[in-house]
Design a protein around this motif. Sequence first.
Motif, PDB file in Angstrom:
ATOM      1  N   ASP A  25       0.845  -1.193   0.000  1.00 57.64           N
ATOM      2  CA  ASP A  25       0.000   0.000   0.000  1.00 57.64           C
ATOM      3  C   ASP A  25       0.880   1.243   0.000  1.00 57.64           C
ATOM      4  O   ASP A  25       1.907   1.289   0.701  1.00 57.64           O
ATOM      5  CB  ASP A  25      -0.887   0.035   1.245  1.00 57.64           C
ATOM      6  N   LEU A  26       0.494   2.233  -0.763  1.00 47.35           N
ATOM      7  CA  LEU A  26       1.183   3.510  -0.703  1.00 47.35           C
ATOM      8  C   LEU A  26       1.035   4.039   0.719  1.00 47.35           C
ATOM      9  O   LEU A  26      -0.005   3.864   1.348  1.00 47.35           O
ATOM     10  CB  LEU A  26       0.610   4.490  -1.722  1.00 47.35           C
ATOM     11  N   GLY A  27       2.078   4.644   1.246  1.00 44.67           N
ATOM     12  CA  GLY A  27       2.074   5.094   2.628  1.00 44.67           C
ATOM     13  C   GLY A  27       2.736   4.103   3.577  1.00 44.67           C
ATOM     14  O   GLY A  27       2.909   4.406   4.757  1.00 44.67           O
ATOM     15  N   THR A  28       3.112   2.920   3.084  1.00 46.49           N
ATOM     16  CA  THR A  28       3.797   1.922   3.911  1.00 46.49           C
ATOM     17  C   THR A  28       5.174   2.435   4.300  1.00 46.49           C
ATOM     18  O   THR A  28       5.894   3.013   3.485  1.00 46.49           O
ATOM     19  CB  THR A  28       3.939   0.588   3.138  1.00 46.49           C
ATOM     20  N   SER A  29       5.542   2.227   5.548  1.00 50.65           N
ATOM     21  CA  SER A  29       6.890   2.572   6.006  1.00 50.65           C
ATOM     22  C   SER A  29       7.853   1.462   5.598  1.00 50.65           C
ATOM     23  O   SER A  29       7.550   0.277   5.768  1.00 50.65           O
ATOM     24  CB  SER A  29       6.928   2.710   7.524  1.00 50.65           C
ATOM     25  N   PHE A  40      10.274   7.283  -3.035  1.00 49.32           N
ATOM     26  CA  PHE A  40      10.130   7.915  -1.726  1.00 49.32           C
ATOM     27  C   PHE A  40      10.423   9.402  -1.850  1.00 49.32           C
ATOM     28  O   PHE A  40      11.298   9.799  -2.626  1.00 49.32           O
ATOM     29  CB  PHE A  40      11.129   7.336  -0.718  1.00 49.32           C
ATOM     30  N   CYS A  72      13.566   5.269   8.180  1.00 51.69           N
ATOM     31  CA  CYS A  72      12.156   4.973   7.968  1.00 51.69           C
ATOM     32  C   CYS A  72      11.607   5.975   6.956  1.00 51.69           C
ATOM     33  O   CYS A  72      11.500   7.169   7.248  1.00 51.69           O
ATOM     34  CB  CYS A  72      11.386   5.065   9.289  1.00 51.69           C
ATOM     35  N   LEU A  73      11.295   5.489   5.761  1.00 52.95           N
ATOM     36  CA  LEU A  73      10.745   6.326   4.702  1.00 52.95           C
ATOM     37  C   LEU A  73       9.362   5.824   4.322  1.00 52.95           C
ATOM     38  O   LEU A  73       9.050   4.645   4.511  1.00 52.95           O
ATOM     39  CB  LEU A  73      11.657   6.332   3.472  1.00 52.95           C
ATOM     40  N   THR A  74       8.546   6.695   3.769  1.00 52.51           N
ATOM     41  CA  THR A  74       7.174   6.368   3.392  1.00 52.51           C
ATOM     42  C   THR A  74       7.091   6.145   1.890  1.00 52.51           C
ATOM     43  O   THR A  74       7.523   6.994   1.107  1.00 52.51           O
ATOM     44  CB  THR A  74       6.229   7.514   3.809  1.00 52.51           C
ATOM     45  N   LEU A  75       6.514   4.995   1.510  1.00 50.76           N
ATOM     46  CA  LEU A  75       6.365   4.674   0.092  1.00 50.76           C
ATOM     47  C   LEU A  75       5.393   5.660  -0.551  1.00 50.76           C
ATOM     48  O   LEU A  75       4.230   5.746  -0.167  1.00 50.76           O
ATOM     49  CB  LEU A  75       5.862   3.237  -0.075  1.00 50.76           C
ATOM     50  N   LYS A  76       5.908   6.407  -1.537  1.00 53.31           N
ATOM     51  CA  LYS A  76       5.102   7.426  -2.223  1.00 53.31           C
ATOM     52  C   LYS A  76       4.389   6.837  -3.433  1.00 53.31           C
ATOM     53  O   LYS A  76       3.228   7.126  -3.685  1.00 53.31           O
ATOM     54  CB  LYS A  76       6.020   8.581  -2.638  1.00 53.31           C
TER      55      LYS A  76
END
Length: 191
Positions: A33-37, A57, A44-48
């Motif tokens: 899911d987009l928004g997954t860390s 990211f 720790c980055l968020t999948l864009k």
Amino acid sequence: MFTGIITDVGTVVNLHEDILTVNYNNEIYSNLDLGTSIAIDGCCLTLKEYKDESLIFQVSSETLTRTALNNDHCGYVNLELPATLNSFLSGHIVQGHVDSTINIHEISELKNNMWNFKFKNANSKYIVDKGSITINGISLTIVNPLKDMFEVAVIDETYNRTNLKHLNIGSAVNVEYDMIIKYLEKINYDN
């Protein structure tokens, strides 16, 4: 929260301004899911978004300033998905909040396919013999601490499953000191 057990080594395709593009090999990184860390070298980055089988990211200026993602990076990053309540905690509790970078001072190949990495410029107040430390997202155990230096022994399995094999003497790495030590410091400071 992460555990410091690396599940893939990705390839940095591009870091342009604040957009980081990483190719992955392990299919567990497909269809997230987009928004997954995701921990990228311990950050720790968020999948864009996904683009052409790559993870995209957006990276803050704080992350670029505090980490080795922007310092002559070797081009390979350690990847880890966050822990779940059902995860087997093999490493230690890792937040994915990089404290700083430190440098590799020495790399030695030992007998029995083991490696010894010595690091310098560490914050000595967080270095505890046999304590946990996270280097580029990898859960490791500190040995032989001395002032701002310490060593870690790396088994062949860890060496081959991470980007450690792509690093050289002088390479900057991301370090996250053990969370428990940092909280104890804060308690002592406030009292």
